[in-house]
Design a protein around this motif. Structure first.
Motif, PDB file in Angstrom:
ATOM      1  N   GLY A 291       0.817  -1.200   0.000  1.00  9.03           N
ATOM      2  CA  GLY A 291       0.000   0.000   0.000  1.00  9.03           C
ATOM      3  C   GLY A 291       0.853   1.253   0.000  1.00  9.03           C
ATOM      4  N   LEU A 292       0.250   2.367  -0.396  1.00 10.61           N
ATOM      5  CA  LEU A 292       0.892   3.683  -0.380  1.00 10.61           C
ATOM      6  C   LEU A 292       0.130   4.549   0.610  1.00 10.61           C
ATOM      7  N   LEU A 293       0.766   4.926   1.701  1.00 12.42           N
ATOM      8  CA  LEU A 293       0.116   5.767   2.705  1.00 12.42           C
ATOM      9  C   LEU A 293       0.365   7.229   2.360  1.00 12.42           C
ATOM     10  N   HIS A 294      -0.711   7.942   2.034  1.00 15.11           N
ATOM     11  CA  HIS A 294      -0.631   9.345   1.624  1.00 15.11           C
ATOM     12  C   HIS A 294      -1.225  10.235   2.709  1.00 15.11           C
ATOM     13  N   CYS A 295      -0.463  11.209   3.178  1.00 18.92           N
ATOM     14  CA  CYS A 295      -0.942  12.197   4.139  1.00 18.92           C
ATOM     15  C   CYS A 295      -0.701  13.597   3.579  1.00 18.92           C
ATOM     16  N   ARG A 296      -1.657  14.466   3.764  1.00 21.39           N
ATOM     17  CA  ARG A 296      -1.471  15.883   3.447  1.00 21.39           C
ATOM     18  C   ARG A 296      -1.192  16.593   4.763  1.00 21.39           C
TER      19      ARG A 296
END
Length: 252
Positions: A117-122
């Motif tokens: 998975g790719l964990l994306h946070c802004r």
């Protein structure tokens, strides 16, 4: 007035165990991360739950590892569950001193026995626009890695303004750097260690790094300094070295 620099670290923590799973090292890991004191931490192989370890180790943290590591130092954390089994699960995590405005774990599994998975946070930085931060742990197989990097580029193209600041860090398992170069070209990224000789730094195994597996890619930042954390005490904590970079904002 000079804008503050941003200190980031990426580390494959091997689920909180030393190489070959000889010793539980999650407490020593927390001490080392606090000694480094980065603003944003990208972690791979984070154990969200493991009932067996909790039963067999008297000092196994009662909280998920990302919460245990972040406690009282990093005000925000996010976890992306990737591999799920009967007795628990593990995945990627991001710890941040600054507010995480939103987070999403994008499933990029290609081979069913190898969940990824790719964990994306802004993340809201002290100055300027929010940064898109992505923690990755890619496949051991080249064809799958290329598919996953294309998926990452497609995802960021759909989510981020083409001028938005980006930090992508983690364990790319990209031995040849072919797929990584394609990702960097498509998104306009710079790999922070590649400014020296055009290649990412050696980061595995941590005792005496030979292979270039771990990366930090950025867009919209200047590279102030970089460091590889290998040898003792790091090699007693995980089989990967930790990587750090000090970044400045463009135009600051």
């Amino acid at each position: 007035m000079t804008a503050p620099s941003l200190h980031v670290t990426t580390f494959n923590i091997h689920k909180g165990f030393s190489q070959f799973n000889r010793r539980m090292m999650v407490h020593e890991l927390r001490d080392r991360l606090r000694h480094l004191n980065p603003d944003i931490v990208f972690l791979q192989e984070v154990q969200g739950l493991h009932l067996g370890h909790a039963e067999n180790h008297h000092n196994w943290p009662s909280a998920p590892q990302h919460e245990f590591l972040a406690d009282e130092v990093w005000q925000a954390s996010a976890y992306g569950r990737n591999m799920i089994y009967d007795h628990g699960h593990h995945g990627n995590a991001i710890l941040s001193r600054f507010p995480i405005l939103d987070s999403h774990n994008q499933d990029v599994t290609h081979l069913q026995f190898e969940k990824r998975g790719l964990l994306h946070c802004r993340i809201a930085l002290p100055e300027g626009p929010a940064a898109h931060c992505v923690c990755v742990h890619l496949s051991l197989f080249g064809h799958s890695r290329r598919r996953q990097m294309h998926a990452l580029a497609d995802y960021l193209d759909s989510m981020a303004d083409p001028t938005a600041p980006i930090i992508i860090a983690g364990d790319f398992n990209d031995w040849s750097n072919k797929a990584g170069q394609q990702l960097a070209a498509r998104l306009g990224l710079i790999e922070v260690f590649s400014q020296r000789d055009g290649r990412p730094v050696r980061s595995f195994p941590a005792a005496m790094p030979m292979f270039r597996l771990d990366r930090i890619y950025v867009r919209g930042f200047n590279i102030i300094s970089t460091e590889v954390h290998h040898g003792q005490p790091w090699s007693a904590i995980s089989d990967h070295a930790a990587l750090s970079a000090c970044l400045g904002r463009h135009g600051a």
